[in-house]
Write an enzyme that holds these catalytic residues in place. Structure first.
Site, mmCIF file in Angstrom:
data_model
loop_
_atom_site.group_PDB
_atom_site.id
_atom_site.type_symbol
_atom_site.label_atom_id
_atom_site.label_comp_id
_atom_site.label_asym_id
_atom_site.label_seq_id
_atom_site.Cartn_x
_atom_site.Cartn_y
_atom_site.Cartn_z
ATOM 1 N N LYS A 1 0.843 -1.190 0.000
ATOM 2 C CA LYS A 1 0.000 0.000 0.000
ATOM 3 C C LYS A 1 0.883 1.245 0.000
ATOM 4 O O LYS A 1 1.929 1.279 0.659
ATOM 5 C CB LYS A 1 -0.896 -0.033 1.240
ATOM 6 C CG LYS A 1 -1.939 1.074 1.336
ATOM 7 C CD LYS A 1 -2.798 0.844 2.574
ATOM 8 C CE LYS A 1 -3.840 1.928 2.786
ATOM 9 N NZ LYS A 1 -4.641 1.673 4.016
ATOM 10 N N SER B 1 -9.401 1.828 3.426
ATOM 11 C CA SER B 1 -8.552 2.593 2.526
ATOM 12 C C SER B 1 -7.550 1.737 1.740
ATOM 13 O O SER B 1 -6.884 2.243 0.822
ATOM 14 C CB SER B 1 -7.765 3.656 3.307
ATOM 15 O OG SER B 1 -6.924 3.063 4.285
ATOM 16 N N SER C 1 -9.952 -0.528 7.503
ATOM 17 C CA SER C 1 -9.285 -0.263 6.224
ATOM 18 C C SER C 1 -8.555 -1.447 5.623
ATOM 19 O O SER C 1 -8.113 -1.386 4.482
ATOM 20 C CB SER C 1 -8.312 0.913 6.368
ATOM 21 O OG SER C 1 -9.021 2.124 6.400
#
Length: 545
Positions: A130, A210, A234
């Protein structure tokens, strides 16, 4: 002398194919839809085979066995994933960039395999990170143009651990900008740096956030495993909404050093994969050895044993927490409970207490913590040096406002009480106490091995003007308590995946993974995405929020 020879051998293996491949460093450009409405050709969608290995379903232990026998190399595996990214990612927009050294990393792993010097189960396995995880030599932006300048000088601790384990850093994934902690009504999966990530199952649906790009990339088989991060939901929500597995580990199990923060009191990175065993083995690679008493190989074997030992679900006690996520999700939970009971589990209905108070306190506490933690992080990077400068950057850069303009959370955090304020300290103390009691008391009252709940509703349509429809409370107790939670695929509402979220007590990660593997085996709910452009009107009505 031996190290020099190995390095020379690695370079010789790497140079010619690197010149021919032409894919490292790739940044996908959005594809034009075909006549069928999707930019993924049937050939690309089906090209998940490499040397007879199905990338959709293969596990890390199976890959290591192929590499041990010499029927597959890390180089071939990495090249296959790079080619899939080039072919498939333009349609889902999950991967921001690939690492130009990926094939060299893979070639070095192949040398270690040939010499019998492998570093563990992740040696030679391609991993996506990420883009809020600091990665040496690669941009790390949290999706914001404010951090799009010079890359971090050093790796995050977890990236150092992945490299030490021999993993191949394949690239960086898109995310909800600032991990969804900027605007009051954001759109998950959108960032100014990467644009909008799409759900691979139905492309006009949202991937949740996210860790949007990490989950979507795994659903599309663009890497073997990925790293996500979570403050509250997330990791697990994107995992559920994209039909993959995601673990939010116990707080402190994975170092947060070098990760763009929201709150040190809740933030953690965690592994994501298409199956539980790969999730467990990735956890082994990134975990801090807090006891100092086990070797890496021992911990890997412990986690492998935890998810493969016989016993399954018979006699396990699971508390089902139903949530108002729609009749279709509730019906899926009813079927899931029946499946688990048929496998010998005892499933009882539960409602963990204190949820309204947790919802009332969590956000104000996070505002204070974000101001403290983002100020500290920004001083390690070029660009804005504190939250006030970051707010001003967004005001003066229109590209930051192309999907949604707001930065209300930033502004509220700037005005929030400092973490030295007694009011804040009282809030965080009450949050910690009530969140832990909500899980501990529920598990003790019913003698449970885990609490289960729906991870997510069916994915909503992506709409910048409206924003998300993502009030999903199942992740909150474990997120605030710092306890582990694990999402595994439970099934589908129409064409859209829904996950089952499992929660357990503090540092019960191995046991939770073992239970998750048994649930995964029983439900067998994973299937490859179809990249549908949209849903027929009747299905769209059924899955509407």
């Amino acid at each position: 002398m031996r190290m020099t020879s190995v390095a020379a051998f690695t370079a010789a293996l790497a140079v010619a194919p690197l010149l021919a491949a032409g894919v490292p460093g790739h940044r996908a450009v959005a594809a034009e839809p075909t006549a069928s409405g999707t930019g993924v050709s049937s050939a690309a969608a089906e090209a998940a085979l490499v040397r007879g290995v199905d990338l959709n379903t293969v596990t890390i232990p199976e890959l290591q066995e192929h590499m041990r026998r010499g029927s597959l190399t890390s180089y071939r595996l990495t090249l296959a994933y790079l080619r899939r990214i080039k072919a498939v990612d333009p349609t889902i927009n999950a991967v921001l960039r690939t690492d130009p050294t990926a094939l060299r990393q893979a070639a070095a792993s192949d040398v270690r395999h040939r010499l019998g010097r492998t570093r563990g189960p992740l040696d030679g396995i391609p991993v996506l990170l990420k883009d809020n995880v600091d990665t040496r030599g690669m941009p790390t932006t949290a999706g914001s143009l404010a951090l799009a300048g010079s890359p971090p000088a050093t790796d995050a601790v977890l990236v150092k651990r992945l490299r030490a384990a021999g993993a191949v850093i394949l690239g960086k994934t898109n995310l909800s900008e600032w991990a969804n902690f900027r605007a009051a009504k954001p759109t998950s999966g959108w960032s100014a740096v990467g644009g909008q990530t799409h759900n691979p199952y139905v492309l006009d649906r949202n991937p949740c956030g996210s860790s949007s790009g990490s989950a979507a990339a795994l659903a599309a088989s663009l890497a073997q495993v990925a790293i996500g991060t979570e403050t509250d939901g997330s990791i697990v929500c994107p995992a559920g909404m994209n039909g993959v597995v995601g673990l939010k580990p116990s707080l402190g199990l994975v170092s947060g050093t070098g990760i763009v923060p929201i709150s040190a009191e809740q933030d953690t990175a965690g592994p994501m994969a298409r199956n539980v065993i790969d999730t467990a083995l990735t956890l082994w690679a990134i975990t801090e050895d807090v006891t100092g008493t086990t070797t890496g190989g021992d911990r890997a074997q412990d986690l492998t044993d935890a998810v493969t030992r016989p016993g399954g679900l018979r006699g396990k006690r699971i508390g089902l927490w139903r949530l108002p996520l729609g009749a279709e999700v509730d019906a899926l939970m009813t079927r899931t409970a029946a499946d688990l009971r048929a496998a010998g589990a005892h499933v009882v209905e539960v409602t963990p207490p204190y949820q309204e108070r947790l919802a009332e306190l969590e956000f104000p506490a996070l505002l204070s913590e974000f101001h403290r933690d983002i100020d500290a992080y920004l001083t390690t990077r070029d660009g804005p040096q504190d939250l006030a400068e970051l707010i001003e950057f967004n005001r003066t850069h229109p590209a930051e406002r192309t999907c949604f303009a707001g930065q209300e959370l930033f502004e509220q955090a700037l005005a929030a009480p400092p973490t030295t304020d007694p009011r804040y300290r009282a809030m965080r103390a009450e949050l910690r106490d009530l969140s832990r009691r909500s899980i501990d008391e529920t598990m003790a009252e019913h003698d449970l091995d885990a609490i289960a709940a729906p991870t997510n509703p069916p994915a909503w349509t992506t709409d910048c003007a409206r924003g998300d429809d993502d009030v999903i409370p199942s992740s909150t107790p474990a997120a605030v308590a710092g306890y582990p939670s694990l999402s595994v695929p439970a099934g589908f509402v129409g064409e859209l995946p829904v996950g089952l979220l499992l929660m357990a007590g503090d540092h019960q990660d191995a046991g939770l993974l073992s239970l998750g593997a048994a649930v995964e085996h029983r439900l067998a709910a994973w299937r490859a995405p179809a990249y549908l452009p949209t849903l027929p009107p009747e299905d769209a009505v059924r899955t509407a929020p």
